[in-house]
Design an enzyme around this catalytic site. Structure first.
Site, mmCIF file in Angstrom:
data_model
loop_
_atom_site.group_PDB
_atom_site.id
_atom_site.type_symbol
_atom_site.label_atom_id
_atom_site.label_comp_id
_atom_site.label_asym_id
_atom_site.label_seq_id
_atom_site.Cartn_x
_atom_site.Cartn_y
_atom_site.Cartn_z
ATOM 1 N N ASP A 12 0.864 -1.186 0.000
ATOM 2 C CA ASP A 12 0.000 0.000 0.000
ATOM 3 C C ASP A 12 0.900 1.235 0.000
ATOM 4 O O ASP A 12 2.105 1.141 0.231
ATOM 5 C CB ASP A 12 -0.877 -0.014 1.260
ATOM 6 C CG ASP A 12 -1.760 1.219 1.351
ATOM 7 O OD1 ASP A 12 -2.453 1.539 0.369
ATOM 8 O OD2 ASP A 12 -1.744 1.917 2.396
ATOM 9 N N SER A 13 0.265 2.390 -0.213
ATOM 10 C CA SER A 13 1.012 3.637 -0.170
ATOM 11 C C SER A 13 1.477 3.970 1.250
ATOM 12 O O SER A 13 2.322 4.845 1.429
ATOM 13 C CB SER A 13 0.132 4.774 -0.687
ATOM 14 O OG SER A 13 -1.093 4.798 0.024
ATOM 15 N N TYR A 44 -0.655 8.465 -2.489
ATOM 16 C CA TYR A 44 -0.715 8.137 -3.918
ATOM 17 C C TYR A 44 -1.937 8.800 -4.563
ATOM 18 O O TYR A 44 -1.996 8.924 -5.795
ATOM 19 C CB TYR A 44 -0.850 6.619 -4.107
ATOM 20 C CG TYR A 44 0.419 5.795 -3.949
ATOM 21 C CD1 TYR A 44 1.588 6.330 -3.399
ATOM 22 C CD2 TYR A 44 0.435 4.466 -4.347
ATOM 23 C CE1 TYR A 44 2.733 5.549 -3.254
ATOM 24 C CE2 TYR A 44 1.567 3.677 -4.210
ATOM 25 C CZ TYR A 44 2.722 4.223 -3.661
ATOM 26 O OH TYR A 44 3.841 3.435 -3.524
ATOM 27 N N GLY A 45 -2.896 9.168 -3.738
ATOM 28 C CA GLY A 45 -4.221 9.589 -4.220
ATOM 29 C C GLY A 45 -4.260 10.683 -5.259
ATOM 30 O O GLY A 45 -5.140 10.709 -6.101
ATOM 31 N N CYS A 75 -3.843 -1.022 -1.932
ATOM 32 C CA CYS A 75 -4.159 0.378 -2.200
ATOM 33 C C CYS A 75 -5.128 0.474 -3.389
ATOM 34 O O CYS A 75 -4.852 -0.073 -4.460
ATOM 35 C CB CYS A 75 -2.849 1.088 -2.536
ATOM 36 S SG CYS A 75 -3.020 2.808 -2.972
ATOM 37 N N ASN A 76 -6.233 1.180 -3.180
ATOM 38 C CA ASN A 76 -7.210 1.329 -4.266
ATOM 39 C C ASN A 76 -6.613 2.090 -5.436
ATOM 40 O O ASN A 76 -6.826 1.737 -6.595
ATOM 41 C CB ASN A 76 -8.446 2.084 -3.770
ATOM 42 C CG ASN A 76 -9.350 1.232 -2.921
ATOM 43 O OD1 ASN A 76 -10.378 0.759 -3.367
ATOM 44 N ND2 ASN A 76 -8.967 1.012 -1.666
ATOM 45 N N THR A 77 -5.844 3.157 -5.135
ATOM 46 C CA THR A 77 -5.294 3.982 -6.212
ATOM 47 C C THR A 77 -4.298 3.166 -7.040
ATOM 48 O O THR A 77 -4.335 3.196 -8.279
ATOM 49 C CB THR A 77 -4.608 5.246 -5.628
ATOM 50 O OG1 THR A 77 -5.467 5.822 -4.643
ATOM 51 C CG2 THR A 77 -4.311 6.256 -6.690
ATOM 52 N N GLU A 154 -5.778 9.217 9.870
ATOM 53 C CA GLU A 154 -4.414 9.067 10.401
ATOM 54 C C GLU A 154 -4.183 9.931 11.631
ATOM 55 O O GLU A 154 -3.321 9.650 12.458
ATOM 56 C CB GLU A 154 -3.390 9.354 9.302
ATOM 57 C CG GLU A 154 -3.419 8.230 8.279
ATOM 58 C CD GLU A 154 -2.280 8.245 7.283
ATOM 59 O OE1 GLU A 154 -1.212 8.815 7.576
ATOM 60 O OE2 GLU A 154 -2.461 7.673 6.199
ATOM 61 N N CYS A 187 -11.357 3.191 -0.608
ATOM 62 C CA CYS A 187 -10.046 3.680 -0.159
ATOM 63 C C CYS A 187 -9.705 2.931 1.123
ATOM 64 O O CYS A 187 -10.591 2.679 1.948
ATOM 65 C CB CYS A 187 -10.109 5.186 0.100
ATOM 66 S SG CYS A 187 -8.591 5.850 0.802
ATOM 67 N N THR A 188 -8.422 2.602 1.256
ATOM 68 C CA THR A 188 -7.993 1.785 2.403
ATOM 69 C C THR A 188 -8.428 2.321 3.764
ATOM 70 O O THR A 188 -8.686 1.550 4.680
ATOM 71 C CB THR A 188 -6.445 1.715 2.415
ATOM 72 O OG1 THR A 188 -5.930 3.030 2.180
ATOM 73 C CG2 THR A 188 -5.927 0.760 1.362
ATOM 74 N N HIS A 189 -8.458 3.647 3.901
ATOM 75 C CA HIS A 189 -8.715 4.242 5.215
ATOM 76 C C HIS A 189 -10.196 4.267 5.605
ATOM 77 O O HIS A 189 -10.520 4.398 6.774
ATOM 78 C CB HIS A 189 -8.225 5.697 5.244
ATOM 79 C CG HIS A 189 -6.749 5.858 5.165
ATOM 80 N ND1 HIS A 189 -5.995 5.369 4.126
ATOM 81 C CD2 HIS A 189 -5.874 6.467 6.013
ATOM 82 C CE1 HIS A 189 -4.715 5.677 4.321
ATOM 83 N NE2 HIS A 189 -4.625 6.341 5.460
HETATM 84 N N1 DGL Z 1 -4.083 3.817 0.095
HETATM 85 C C1 DGL Z 1 -4.712 4.842 -0.696
HETATM 86 C C2 DGL Z 1 -5.920 4.243 -1.434
HETATM 87 O O1 DGL Z 1 -6.519 3.275 -1.007
HETATM 88 C C3 DGL Z 1 -5.135 6.030 0.140
HETATM 89 C C4 DGL Z 1 -3.999 6.864 0.650
HETATM 90 C C5 DGL Z 1 -3.223 7.549 -0.469
HETATM 91 O O2 DGL Z 1 -3.715 8.507 -1.080
HETATM 92 O O3 DGL Z 1 -2.109 7.117 -0.707
HETATM 93 O O4 DGL Z 1 -6.282 4.732 -2.475
#
Ligand code: DGL
Length: 274
Positions: A12-13, A44-45, A75-77, A154, A187-189
């Site tokens: 993940d990012s 990464y978003g 990570c979704n992105t 976070e 998104c992961t969060h």
């Molecule tokens: N992990 C990223 C996602 O799921 C979210 C955090 C980021 O922007 O890196 O897209």
């Protein structure tokens, strides 16, 4: 070590992908995991496809140096921007979180109106929409980028925090007016503020957590490919290893707040060298 006993690589990012790790731990407890969080280059978003693909290739090379048997892009992105290319470049199974989430949303919606929330990159990639429409072209998909959610999570401003509630209400207002009955937490969060999102959207909206769906898809994939690990943990064995590209301390503190085990062994590595 046999093929089956090798670990799963998850990346993940940053820290958010631990929501996927948590689901893998819960749903496939015999699997060993090597996790990489790109804490030096997060978020990464808002980054371009080209950059995310370059970062993802480095991370995959690092994970392969740890002899993983399969890779999960938590990570979704990165799933939206890099999965397609990466799956053509490596010879072990690799999955992302977008397809599993899209599939479950299609099964969940009754009125064919699905919302997706995620980073700017995930929403603008249009990949959730593409996968959903491949399964059912009748479904209308309404996307909304919610970039402030990640820093709020976070910062640990989660459940019932008035600022998080206000931001959630503002972001989701548009989606509420669209009469959706299913919302993908893309998104992961976002699973970490699930109760706030649920409260704002109201009872009629089913929330889909791609992290959980991905762990289920991984379990099926490992069984189908004869890669599932059936060996129980041995005394003193460390089943989970964590690597980051920046400070291990802040990563470990966040990880301890969401994982069922303590993270004492996060290790910083120079990812640019891979
Ligand atoms: N992990 C990223 C996602 O799921 C979210 C955090 C980021 O922007 O890196 O897209």
């Amino acid at each position: 070590m046999t093929e089956r006993e090798k670990p799963i690589g998850v990346f993940d990012s940053g820290v958010g992908g631990l929501t996927v790790v948590r689901e893998i731990m819960r749903n496939i407890p015999k699997e060993r995991i090597v996790y990489f969080g790109d804490t030096a280059r997060v978020p990464y978003g808002g980054k371009s496809k080209e950059t995310i693909l370059r970062y993802s290739r480095q991370i995959v090379r690092f994970l392969q140096s740890k002899e993983v048997k399969a890779i999960v892009i938590a990570c979704n992105t990165a799933s939206a921007f890099a999965l397609e290319e990466l799956s053509q470049e490596i010879d072990i199974p690799i999955i992302g979180v977008v397809k599993p989430g899209a599939k479950v949303a299609c099964a969940s919606t009754k009125n064919n109106r699905v919302g997706v929330i995620g980073t700017q990159g995930t929403i603008s990639s249009g990949l959730y929409t593409e996968f959903i429409r491949e399964i059912n072209p009748q479904i209308q998909v309404i996307g909304k980028a919610c970039p402030l959610f990640c820093p709020l999570v976070e910062e640990n401003w989660r459940k019932d925090d008035p600022i998080t509630v206000a931001v959630t209400e503002r972001y989701l207002k548009e989606l509420k007016e669209q009469d959706i009955d299913t919302l993908i937490l893309g998104c992961t969060h976002y699973p970490l503020i699930r109760s706030t999102i649920a409260q704002v959207m109201g009872e009629g909206v089913t929330l889909v957590n791609p992290a959980y769906e991905t762990a289920c898809q991984l379990r099926t994939l490992l069984q189908d490919e004869h890669l599932a690990n059936n060996r129980a943990l041995e005394e003193g064995e460390e089943p989970y290893r964590f690597f980051v590209s920046d400070s291990a301390e802040s990563f470990s503190a966040f990880a301890d707040s969401i994982l069922p085990c303590d993270i004492e062994n996060a290790q910083k590595i120079p990812i640019e060298e891979y």
